[in-house]
Design a protein around this motif. Structure first.
Motif, PDB file in Angstrom:
ATOM      1  N   SER A  13      82.416 -31.437 -37.888  1.00 14.28           N
ATOM      2  CA  SER A  13      81.274 -31.069 -37.066  1.00 14.28           C
ATOM      3  C   SER A  13      79.995 -31.551 -37.740  1.00 14.28           C
ATOM      4  O   SER A  13      79.853 -31.430 -38.949  1.00 14.28           O
ATOM      5  N   GLU A  14      79.073 -32.081 -36.969  1.00 13.09           N
ATOM      6  CA  GLU A  14      77.783 -32.530 -37.506  1.00 13.09           C
ATOM      7  C   GLU A  14      76.852 -31.354 -37.807  1.00 13.09           C
ATOM      8  O   GLU A  14      75.805 -31.522 -38.385  1.00 13.09           O
ATOM      9  N   ARG A  15      77.250 -30.182 -37.380  1.00 11.41           N
ATOM     10  CA  ARG A  15      76.435 -28.984 -37.555  1.00 11.41           C
ATOM     11  C   ARG A  15      76.450 -28.545 -39.021  1.00 11.41           C
ATOM     12  O   ARG A  15      77.482 -28.556 -39.680  1.00 11.41           O
ATOM     13  N   GLY A  16      75.306 -28.134 -39.555  1.00 11.29           N
ATOM     14  CA  GLY A  16      75.228 -27.588 -40.896  1.00 11.29           C
ATOM     15  C   GLY A  16      75.562 -26.104 -40.870  1.00 11.29           C
ATOM     16  O   GLY A  16      74.928 -25.334 -40.158  1.00 11.29           O
ATOM     17  N   TYR A  17      76.584 -25.702 -41.607  1.00 18.04           N
ATOM     18  CA  TYR A  17      77.043 -24.321 -41.634  1.00 18.04           C
ATOM     19  C   TYR A  17      76.639 -23.644 -42.936  1.00 18.04           C
ATOM     20  O   TYR A  17      76.468 -24.309 -43.957  1.00 18.04           O
ATOM     21  N   THR A  18      76.563 -22.315 -42.903  1.00 23.95           N
ATOM     22  CA  THR A  18      76.541 -21.563 -44.154  1.00 23.95           C
ATOM     23  C   THR A  18      77.952 -21.685 -44.727  1.00 23.95           C
ATOM     24  O   THR A  18      78.889 -22.078 -44.012  1.00 23.95           O
ATOM     25  N   LYS A  19      78.123 -21.340 -45.987  1.00 27.55           N
ATOM     26  CA  LYS A  19      79.458 -21.464 -46.573  1.00 27.55           C
ATOM     27  C   LYS A  19      80.461 -20.561 -45.844  1.00 27.55           C
ATOM     28  O   LYS A  19      81.564 -20.984 -45.526  1.00 27.55           O
ATOM     29  N   SER A  20      80.063 -19.346 -45.525  1.00 27.78           N
ATOM     30  CA  SER A  20      80.978 -18.442 -44.825  1.00 27.78           C
ATOM     31  C   SER A  20      81.235 -18.922 -43.393  1.00 27.78           C
ATOM     32  O   SER A  20      82.348 -18.784 -42.872  1.00 27.78           O
ATOM     33  N   GLY A  21      80.226 -19.504 -42.758  1.00 24.60           N
ATOM     34  CA  GLY A  21      80.402 -20.053 -41.415  1.00 24.60           C
ATOM     35  C   GLY A  21      81.361 -21.228 -41.402  1.00 24.60           C
ATOM     36  O   GLY A  21      82.160 -21.385 -40.483  1.00 24.60           O
ATOM     37  N   ALA A  22      81.293 -22.066 -42.426  1.00 28.21           N
ATOM     38  CA  ALA A  22      82.207 -23.205 -42.525  1.00 28.21           C
ATOM     39  C   ALA A  22      83.637 -22.726 -42.742  1.00 28.21           C
ATOM     40  O   ALA A  22      84.576 -23.278 -42.158  1.00 28.21           O
ATOM     41  N   ARG A  27      72.933 -25.539 -46.564  1.00 25.97           N
ATOM     42  CA  ARG A  27      73.912 -25.716 -45.491  1.00 25.97           C
ATOM     43  C   ARG A  27      74.985 -26.684 -45.969  1.00 25.97           C
ATOM     44  O   ARG A  27      74.780 -27.465 -46.893  1.00 25.97           O
ATOM     45  N   TYR A  28      76.115 -26.631 -45.278  1.00 20.67           N
ATOM     46  CA  TYR A  28      77.269 -27.444 -45.647  1.00 20.67           C
ATOM     47  C   TYR A  28      77.836 -28.111 -44.405  1.00 20.67           C
ATOM     48  O   TYR A  28      77.870 -27.510 -43.332  1.00 20.67           O
ATOM     49  N   LEU A  29      78.308 -29.350 -44.574  1.00 21.53           N
ATOM     50  CA  LEU A  29      79.054 -30.035 -43.519  1.00 21.53           C
ATOM     51  C   LEU A  29      80.526 -29.770 -43.753  1.00 21.53           C
ATOM     52  O   LEU A  29      81.008 -29.828 -44.891  1.00 21.53           O
ATOM     53  N   LEU A  30      81.259 -29.496 -42.692  1.00 16.41           N
ATOM     54  CA  LEU A  30      82.693 -29.290 -42.783  1.00 16.41           C
ATOM     55  C   LEU A  30      83.377 -30.638 -42.572  1.00 16.41           C
ATOM     56  O   LEU A  30      83.187 -31.285 -41.545  1.00 16.41           O
TER      57      LEU A  30
END
Length: 79
Positions: free
Chosen positions: A21-30, A66-69
Protein backbone atom coordinates in the motif's frame (compact mmCIF):
# COMPACT_ATOMS: atom_id res chain seq x y z
CA UNK A 1 7.70 -9.56 14.12
CA UNK A 2 8.16 -7.39 11.04
CA UNK A 3 11.59 -5.92 10.48
CA UNK A 4 11.99 -2.19 9.83
CA UNK A 5 14.38 -0.98 7.10
CA UNK A 6 15.48 2.35 5.70
CA UNK A 7 14.95 3.07 1.98
CA UNK A 8 18.70 2.60 1.40
CA UNK A 9 18.67 -0.84 3.03
CA UNK A 10 15.68 -1.90 0.94
CA UNK A 11 17.42 -0.89 -2.31
CA UNK A 12 20.29 -3.26 -1.44
CA UNK A 13 18.06 -6.23 -0.55
CA UNK A 14 18.34 -9.26 -2.81
CA UNK A 15 15.19 -10.50 -4.48
CA UNK A 16 11.97 -8.63 -5.07
CA UNK A 17 10.26 -5.98 -2.92
CA UNK A 18 6.63 -5.13 -3.70
CA UNK A 19 4.55 -2.33 -2.19
CA UNK A 20 1.38 -3.52 -0.46
CA UNK A 21 0.00 0.00 0.00
CA UNK A 22 1.26 3.50 -0.81
CA UNK A 23 -0.37 4.70 2.40
CA UNK A 24 1.90 5.60 5.33
CA UNK A 25 0.85 3.61 8.40
CA UNK A 26 1.71 3.81 12.06
CA UNK A 27 3.63 0.72 13.12
CA UNK A 28 0.55 -0.78 14.79
CA UNK A 29 -1.60 0.11 11.77
CA UNK A 30 0.84 -1.65 9.44
CA UNK A 31 0.76 -4.75 11.63
CA UNK A 32 -3.03 -4.74 11.56
CA UNK A 33 -3.06 -4.30 7.75
CA UNK A 34 -0.66 -7.23 7.35
CA UNK A 35 -3.24 -9.52 8.93
CA UNK A 36 -5.68 -8.76 6.10
CA UNK A 37 -5.76 -10.13 2.57
CA UNK A 38 -2.90 -9.60 0.16
CA UNK A 39 -3.73 -7.48 -2.88
CA UNK A 40 -4.24 -9.36 -6.15
CA UNK A 41 -1.10 -9.71 -8.23
CA UNK A 42 1.35 -9.96 -5.31
CA UNK A 43 4.03 -12.62 -5.79
CA UNK A 44 3.45 -15.52 -3.37
CA UNK A 45 6.06 -16.75 -0.91
CA UNK A 46 7.21 -13.51 0.67
CA UNK A 47 7.24 -11.88 4.08
CA UNK A 48 6.03 -8.50 5.29
CA UNK A 49 8.61 -5.79 6.01
CA UNK A 50 8.31 -2.11 6.89
CA UNK A 51 10.06 0.86 5.30
CA UNK A 52 10.60 3.71 7.74
CA UNK A 53 9.62 7.03 6.21
CA UNK A 54 10.89 10.46 7.21
CA UNK A 55 9.12 11.87 10.30
CA UNK A 56 6.28 14.23 9.41
CA UNK A 57 4.46 16.86 11.41
CA UNK A 58 0.88 15.88 12.24
CA UNK A 59 -2.07 18.26 12.42
CA UNK A 60 -1.54 18.53 16.18
CA UNK A 61 2.06 19.63 15.65
CA UNK A 62 3.69 16.40 16.83
CA UNK A 63 6.34 14.69 14.75
CA UNK A 64 5.15 11.21 13.75
CA UNK A 65 6.94 8.39 11.97
CA UNK A 66 5.04 6.49 9.29
CA UNK A 67 5.87 3.20 7.63
CA UNK A 68 5.21 1.69 4.21
CA UNK A 69 4.03 -1.91 4.24
CA UNK A 70 6.11 -3.96 1.79
CA UNK A 71 6.32 -7.59 0.70
CA UNK A 72 9.80 -9.12 0.28
CA UNK A 73 10.54 -12.25 -1.75
CA UNK A 74 14.10 -13.49 -1.21
CA UNK A 75 14.50 -15.45 -4.44
CA UNK A 76 17.67 -14.52 -6.26
CA UNK A 77 15.93 -14.83 -9.64
CA UNK A 78 12.97 -12.57 -8.69
CA UNK A 79 14.40 -9.39 -10.19
Amino acid sequence: MMKVYTPEQIKRMPGLVEVISERGYTKSGAKARSKGNLPKGITPGGTFILEKLEPQQSESGRMVTRYLLLWHIERGDAR
